[in-house]
Design a protein around this motif. Structure first.
Motif, PDB file in Angstrom:
ATOM      1  N   ASP A  67      48.252 -25.883  13.085  1.00 24.46           N
ATOM      2  CA  ASP A  67      49.229 -24.958  12.530  1.00 24.46           C
ATOM      3  C   ASP A  67      49.125 -24.840  11.016  1.00 24.46           C
ATOM      4  OD1 ASP A  67      50.399 -23.806  14.691  1.00 24.46           O
ATOM      5  OD2 ASP A  67      52.154 -25.113  14.737  1.00 24.46           O
ATOM      6  N   GLN A  68      47.995 -25.243  10.469  1.00 24.80           N
ATOM      7  CA  GLN A  68      47.737 -25.073   9.041  1.00 24.80           C
ATOM      8  C   GLN A  68      46.747 -23.917   8.856  1.00 24.80           C
ATOM      9  OE1 GLN A  68      49.055 -26.990   6.282  1.00 24.80           O
ATOM     10  NE2 GLN A  68      50.479 -27.581   7.910  1.00 24.80           N
ATOM     11  N   LEU A  69      47.170 -22.907   8.090  1.00 28.56           N
ATOM     12  CA  LEU A  69      46.298 -21.781   7.773  1.00 28.56           C
ATOM     13  C   LEU A  69      45.865 -21.899   6.321  1.00 28.56           C
ATOM     14  CD1 LEU A  69      45.043 -19.000   8.535  1.00 28.56           C
ATOM     15  CD2 LEU A  69      47.139 -17.955   7.617  1.00 28.56           C
ATOM     16  N   TYR A  70      44.545 -21.947   6.102  1.00 29.07           N
ATOM     17  CA  TYR A  70      43.998 -22.081   4.756  1.00 29.07           C
ATOM     18  C   TYR A  70      43.490 -20.720   4.280  1.00 29.07           C
ATOM     19  CZ  TYR A  70      44.331 -27.020   5.783  1.00 29.07           C
ATOM     20  OH  TYR A  70      44.818 -28.253   6.118  1.00 29.07           O
ATOM     21  N   VAL A  71      43.818 -20.381   3.038  1.00 24.96           N
ATOM     22  CA  VAL A  71      43.506 -19.069   2.479  1.00 24.96           C
ATOM     23  C   VAL A  71      42.745 -19.240   1.176  1.00 24.96           C
ATOM     24  CG1 VAL A  71      44.448 -16.855   1.709  1.00 24.96           C
ATOM     25  CG2 VAL A  71      45.655 -18.169   3.477  1.00 24.96           C
ATOM     26  N   ALA A  72      41.635 -18.499   1.035  1.00 25.36           N
ATOM     27  CA  ALA A  72      40.892 -18.471  -0.219  1.00 25.36           C
ATOM     28  C   ALA A  72      41.473 -17.359  -1.089  1.00 25.36           C
ATOM     29  CB  ALA A  72      39.410 -18.219   0.043  1.00 25.36           C
ATOM     30  N   SER A  73      42.172 -17.740  -2.155  1.00 31.24           N
ATOM     31  CA  SER A  73      42.768 -16.785  -3.088  1.00 31.24           C
ATOM     32  C   SER A  73      41.755 -16.554  -4.203  1.00 31.24           C
ATOM     33  CB  SER A  73      44.087 -17.337  -3.629  1.00 31.24           C
ATOM     34  OG  SER A  73      44.778 -16.381  -4.382  1.00 31.24           O
ATOM     35  N   PHE A  74      41.108 -15.381  -4.181  1.00 30.24           N
ATOM     36  CA  PHE A  74      39.878 -15.164  -4.932  1.00 30.24           C
ATOM     37  C   PHE A  74      40.066 -15.154  -6.454  1.00 30.24           C
ATOM     38  CE2 PHE A  74      36.790 -12.162  -6.825  1.00 30.24           C
ATOM     39  CZ  PHE A  74      35.615 -12.829  -6.536  1.00 30.24           C
ATOM     40  N   LEU A  75      40.933 -14.290  -6.959  1.00 27.25           N
ATOM     41  CA  LEU A  75      40.985 -14.098  -8.407  1.00 27.25           C
ATOM     42  C   LEU A  75      41.548 -15.296  -9.165  1.00 27.25           C
ATOM     43  CD1 LEU A  75      41.928 -10.379  -9.177  1.00 27.25           C
ATOM     44  CD2 LEU A  75      39.720 -11.520  -9.346  1.00 27.25           C
TER      45      LEU A  75
END
Length: 271
Positions: A67-75
């Motif tokens: 239930d962990q969603l990892y997101v690459a926040s680009f800028l």
């Protein structure tokens, strides 16, 4: 897209769909929206459910671990972890932000090669976030413009970092840098590493390598945009290119391995 929850209408905008992640147990498809700085959740039938924000700045790659969603926040060069049970996010790791040249509409990497410049970049990054968050999340100077993510086992996440030509592994619990496993600046065959995926043993066995590997999961697949190569980083050491003969493999950016078909590999070629 709008949804009503407990009498409240909540809306989000899908602008530049980028990363995808499917959560079978929850029956949800997550889509990162590059232009609106959100991650949208849709039902299997395509109905909008809710959006995750968490001060994202041009989110790209997504990866799920339970239930962990990892997101690459680009800028802003952050990896953000969302707990889907609470829908709250936390910064797992952060690096020097990527600037934007608004006249040419080009992304500009934050460049520094010495300790003083690295410290200055760390201070600049901390100014973007409150002190509490900066202290909690480790600063990873090699994390510049994160693109795609893949979970390795239950303790590690691999990240392709566009603006320093590298693929990193980070500790899922602490966000600390474990290893720089690909350095495109030092190897022309790995220039512009973007796509990352877990490699099955059958796919890894097809790689051109002299290493005597017996590991079952094969290692990590890396698609290198500038060098037109898909490589395998073996768990037992070494990097080997796959012998892919299709002339249409120009600018590979995304890769996927079908666990139901151990010998298959899907590659998205941008050019």
């Amino acid at each position: 897209h709008c949804a009503t929850t407990r009498g409240k209408v909540r809306c989000a905008r899908l602008d530049g769909a980028w990363g995808l992640a499917s959560h079978a147990a929850r029956g949800l498809l997550f889509v990162s929206s590059f232009g609106s700085d959100e991650v949208l959740a849709f039902s299997e039938g395509g109905d909008f459910q809710y959006a995750l924000t968490g001060d994202l700045d041009c989110p790209e790659g997504l990866a799920l671990n339970g239930d962990q969603l990892y997101v690459a926040s680009f800028l802003d060069s952050r990896i953000v972890a969302f707990d889907l049970s609470t829908k709250r996010g936390r910064t797992l790791a952060l690096g020097p932000p990527v600037g934007v040249d608004y006249e040419s509409l080009a992304f500009v990497p934050a460049a520094f090669d010495d300790e003083l410049s690295a410290r200055a970049a760390k201070r600049q990054t901390e100014e973007l976030w409150n002190d509490e968050e900066s202290d909690a999340a480790p600063f990873v100077d090699r994390l510049r413009g994160p693109e795609q993510l893949v979970i390795l086992g239950n303790a590690t996440i691999a990240v392709s970092s566009l603006h320093n030509d590298s693929v990193l592994t980070l500790d899922l619990a602490t966000g600390e840098l474990i290893e720089v496993i690909v350095d495109g600046a030092a190897d022309d065959e790995l220039s512009g590493p973007l796509g990352v995926a877990s490699a099955g043993a059958a796919v890894a066995a097809a790689a051109d390598t002299d290493e005597d590997c017996s590991d079952d999961d094969g290692g990590l697949l890396v698609a290198s945009y500038r060098s037109d190569v898909v490589s395998v980083v073996r768990n037992c050491g070494g990097v080997a290119p796959l012998q892919l003969s299709d002339k249409r493999l120009r600018g590979p950016v995304a890769i996927a391995h079908d666990v139901e078909d151990p010998g298959s590999l899907y590659v998205g070629a941008y050019e």
